[in-house]
Design a protein around this motif. Structure first.
Motif, short mmCIF file in Angstrom:
data_model
loop_
_atom_site.label_atom_id
_atom_site.label_comp_id
_atom_site.label_asym_id
_atom_site.label_seq_id
_atom_site.Cartn_x
_atom_site.Cartn_y
_atom_site.Cartn_z
N ILE A 82 0.80 -0.99 0.14
CA ILE A 82 0.18 -0.01 -0.15
C ILE A 82 0.74 1.27 -0.12
CG2 ILE A 82 -1.87 1.33 1.19
CD1 ILE A 82 -2.64 -1.40 2.59
N LYS A 83 0.43 1.97 -0.89
CA LYS A 83 1.59 3.35 -0.93
C LYS A 83 0.42 4.44 -0.90
CE LYS A 83 4.86 5.94 -3.90
NZ LYS A 83 5.70 6.10 -5.04
N ILE A 84 0.40 5.32 0.01
CA ILE A 84 -0.45 6.58 0.05
C ILE A 84 0.22 7.68 0.06
CG2 ILE A 84 -1.85 7.65 1.56
CD1 ILE A 84 -2.82 5.15 2.64
N VAL A 85 0.12 8.70 -0.72
CA VAL A 85 0.47 10.12 -0.92
C VAL A 85 -0.23 11.19 -0.34
CG1 VAL A 85 1.89 11.68 -2.33
CG2 VAL A 85 2.23 9.34 -2.74
N LEU A 86 -0.06 11.81 0.41
CA LEU A 86 -0.92 12.97 1.14
C LEU A 86 -0.33 14.25 0.58
CD1 LEU A 86 -1.97 11.09 4.50
CD2 LEU A 86 -3.22 11.30 2.34
N GLY A 104 -5.12 13.32 -1.38
CA GLY A 104 -4.20 12.33 -1.84
C GLY A 104 -4.53 11.21 -2.64
N ALA A 105 -3.62 10.41 -2.94
CA ALA A 105 -4.09 9.10 -3.90
C ALA A 105 -3.26 8.16 -3.29
CB ALA A 105 -3.47 9.51 -5.27
N THR A 118 -4.14 5.19 -8.17
CA THR A 118 -4.74 6.52 -8.53
C THR A 118 -3.75 7.54 -8.32
OG1 THR A 118 -5.37 7.04 -6.10
CG2 THR A 118 -7.04 5.79 -7.58
N LEU A 119 -2.50 7.30 -8.08
CA LEU A 119 -1.37 8.26 -8.01
C LEU A 119 -1.33 9.36 -9.06
CD1 LEU A 119 1.44 5.78 -6.58
CD2 LEU A 119 -0.13 7.36 -5.31
N ASN A 120 -1.50 8.91 -10.19
CA ASN A 120 -1.68 9.99 -11.30
C ASN A 120 -2.62 11.11 -11.14
OD1 ASN A 120 0.58 8.77 -12.64
ND2 ASN A 120 -0.73 7.64 -14.06
N SER A 121 -3.30 10.80 -10.22
CA SER A 121 -4.48 11.93 -10.23
C SER A 121 -3.87 13.32 -9.51
CB SER A 121 -5.76 11.49 -9.58
OG SER A 121 -5.36 10.96 -7.93
#
Length: 211
Positions: A82-86, A104-105, A118-121
């Protein structure tokens, strides 16, 4: 001086006066806009005693309570990843007012295979911050914490995470693991929403390390 030269100089002087007049009007207009902006009401986003959704009000993250949660966080047990970017969004427009938001994504992999990403969002400046796959603004320190079995510190942020149209709750607290910054998340399907869907990331508690 012949008539042609006279008319040419008169035309230039008249044009210059018109240009200077327009510059003066524009300057006054910009000063007025700046004055109106500086009069905007700024209140503490975390002060629940202040009326919400007041027009021309900026609900600000006073005290920068969102800041410790920002960054890239990763959970990896060898099977699930799991990778989360905030990211903290400053003064996002919401209807007729503004708010600081945590957006975040995320990415979820199982046995090395991407299940959802969804990181590209985050590379897109969405008009409405509530359209990001992770978003929220509610900071809580109430005693009814989902982390009560782990700590007596009740400080946490409460976010929503969208997985293929399924809304889940995600509470996050900050901590240190082996001297390194980390977060613990509690992910759960909201009981107050009627949803005929299953979350992609299994519900439960996860520790994610800061990258």
């Amino acid at each position: 001086m012949d008539e042609a030269n006279y008319r040419w100089k008169y035309y230039n002087r008249n044009t210059l006066r018109i240009i200077m007049k327009k510059i003066q009007i524009l300057t006054v207009f910009m000063m007025l806009i700046h004055s109106l902006a500086s009069c905007q009401t700024v209140v503490d986003l975390h002060n629940n005693n202040y009326p919400i959704n007041e027009p021309d009000t900026y609900y600000k993250d006073i005290g920068d309570k969102f800041n410790p949660y920002t960054g890239t966080w990763v959970y990896d047990d060898g099977t699930s990843y799991i990778k989360i970017v905030l990211v903290k969004k400053i003064k996002a427009p919401i209807w007729t007012h503004y708010e600081d938001y945590l957006i975040g994504a995320f990415q979820y992999k199982k046995n090395g295979v991407d299940i959802i990403n969804t990181l590209n969002s985050l590379n897109t400046n969405l008009a409405d911050v509530r359209d990001y796959s992770i978003r929220g603004k509610f900071f809580s320190s109430s005693p009814t914490s989902p982390f009560h079995q782990y700590t007596s510190d009740n400080a946490r942020i409460k976010l929503s995470i969208i997985e293929n149209g399924c809304i889940s709750h995600m509470s996050i607290r900050t901590l240190a693991l082996n001297g390194q910054p980390a977060i613990q998340i509690d992910k759960s399907k909201p009981f107050e929403l009627s949803q005929d869907c299953n979350p992609v990331i299994p519900n439960g508690f996860y520790y994610l390390m800061k990258q």
